[in-house]
Design a protein around this motif. Sequence first.
Motif, short mmCIF file in Angstrom:
data_model
loop_
_atom_site.label_atom_id
_atom_site.label_comp_id
_atom_site.label_asym_id
_atom_site.label_seq_id
_atom_site.Cartn_x
_atom_site.Cartn_y
_atom_site.Cartn_z
N GLN A 147 -3.41 -3.45 7.73
CA GLN A 147 -4.07 -4.36 6.81
C GLN A 147 -4.84 -5.47 7.89
O GLN A 147 -4.11 -6.16 8.66
CB GLN A 147 -2.83 -5.14 6.27
CG GLN A 147 -2.35 -4.26 4.87
CD GLN A 147 -1.19 -5.17 4.41
OE1 GLN A 147 -0.28 -5.82 4.86
NE2 GLN A 147 -0.88 -4.97 3.12
N THR A 173 -1.99 -5.15 -3.82
CA THR A 173 -0.69 -5.20 -2.91
C THR A 173 -0.80 -6.72 -2.08
O THR A 173 -1.93 -7.24 -1.97
CB THR A 173 -0.82 -3.73 -1.75
OG1 THR A 173 -2.01 -4.13 -1.15
CG2 THR A 173 -0.90 -2.70 -2.58
N ARG A 219 -0.04 -8.72 1.55
CA ARG A 219 -0.19 -8.21 2.90
C ARG A 219 0.87 -8.89 3.66
O ARG A 219 1.52 -9.90 3.15
CB ARG A 219 -1.57 -9.14 3.52
CG ARG A 219 -1.97 -9.04 4.88
CD ARG A 219 -3.37 -9.44 4.91
NE ARG A 219 -3.48 -10.89 5.07
CZ ARG A 219 -3.35 -11.65 6.05
NH1 ARG A 219 -3.30 -11.42 7.21
NH2 ARG A 219 -3.57 -13.17 5.90
N VAL A 255 -5.36 -7.13 0.35
CA VAL A 255 -5.71 -6.43 -0.71
C VAL A 255 -5.51 -6.78 -2.08
O VAL A 255 -4.40 -6.89 -2.31
CB VAL A 255 -5.06 -5.04 -0.32
CG1 VAL A 255 -5.45 -3.68 -1.19
CG2 VAL A 255 -5.14 -4.56 0.93
N ILE A 284 1.87 -0.14 7.47
CA ILE A 284 1.24 -0.99 6.64
C ILE A 284 0.59 -2.18 7.23
O ILE A 284 -0.56 -2.37 6.97
CB ILE A 284 2.12 -1.16 5.40
CG1 ILE A 284 2.20 -0.10 4.60
CG2 ILE A 284 1.26 -2.21 4.52
CD1 ILE A 284 3.46 -0.23 3.51
N THR A 293 -0.11 -0.14 -7.87
CA THR A 293 -1.00 -0.69 -7.13
C THR A 293 -2.42 -0.91 -7.49
O THR A 293 -3.21 -1.41 -7.10
CB THR A 293 -0.76 -0.34 -5.50
OG1 THR A 293 -1.44 1.08 -5.49
CG2 THR A 293 0.60 -0.77 -4.91
N PRO A 346 0.91 -1.29 -0.09
CA PRO A 346 0.04 -0.12 0.03
C PRO A 346 1.04 1.25 -0.03
O PRO A 346 2.05 1.35 0.42
CB PRO A 346 -0.89 -0.12 1.24
CG PRO A 346 -1.14 -1.73 1.48
CD PRO A 346 0.36 -2.21 1.04
#
Length: 309
Positions: A277, A171, A173, A281, A273, A166, A102
């Motif tokens: 999460q 993206t 995880r 994603v 990030i 992205t 991300p």
Amino acid sequence: MKRFVLAVSALYMFAHIDLARAQVVGFDPSDYGRAQLPLRQTTGDAVAFIDQNKGAFEPIAELDPKDALAALARPIGRIDVVLRNTRTGQTVGASCTGTLLPGDYVLTNHHCLPQAGELTPVKASILMDYLTLDGRGSKRFEIDARPAEFDARLDYAVAKAAGNPTREYGTARISGEAVPATRSMLVIHHPLGRPKVMSRFRCFAMKDQPGDANLHHRCDTLGGSSGSLMFDGSVAGIALHKEGGLDPTDPSSYNSATRLAAILKHSRILAEIAGEQVAPVASTKAPTPAPASSNVLDTNQMNSILRGR
């Protein structure tokens, strides 16, 4: 040829990584920007091994695009870098693997984007959807040659990508979850700078671990695999592959990675990030990866069977 080998060797003199084990693959800097990197030096039987032994390196191109593993692989690309020797002015190319996160960040090894020593990155990019040798359908995005964060000891670098990749590729995880011994894992990477593959056959954490930030594993890799995320059954990245070392004649040999748990303690960007999460994603073009309960990395408990369980 001699000058090329010396330039590649110089890359590792400052990187805190054993030259024989680091897994960057070199290329002629004049080939920067090409999808297929011509092999201009002797490679032994490594290329034939990839072509013929698809049980060890499974081509992502053979997966159904709707497959959960295809979705997992989508944010992973090949990082190409041109480095200049600040003393001699000579340039050399190097290829690794990187993962989109991300914020259009790219995670890879520090020794792929070195920030110390005589060799300095001049330009870098990530090639997405490189699935076949002709490069059809692939797309390149420039990345900042000066990472936003990096650490030579933990061997990680986080660099910003241009062009909002992205949005199209989604993206990955990441997680700071502990990695117990014998944990089944999967690596998605670009060995020898070739089209994207995955390693999951007998891919697991070693029973004996060093007890620090390092993770010893038995997942097959080659030069070019440096910087690839290692996933567990929850389809989250839990380690960052960095070194080779497997010996087919020695069952106690291993490859090495850095645990994400250790990196997250050091990296503000990655910690933020990971904290945000709560689910994988995926891009609008990719299906959502399978939930943790499906354990896509250990189909029919094959890894357990191979270990005699």
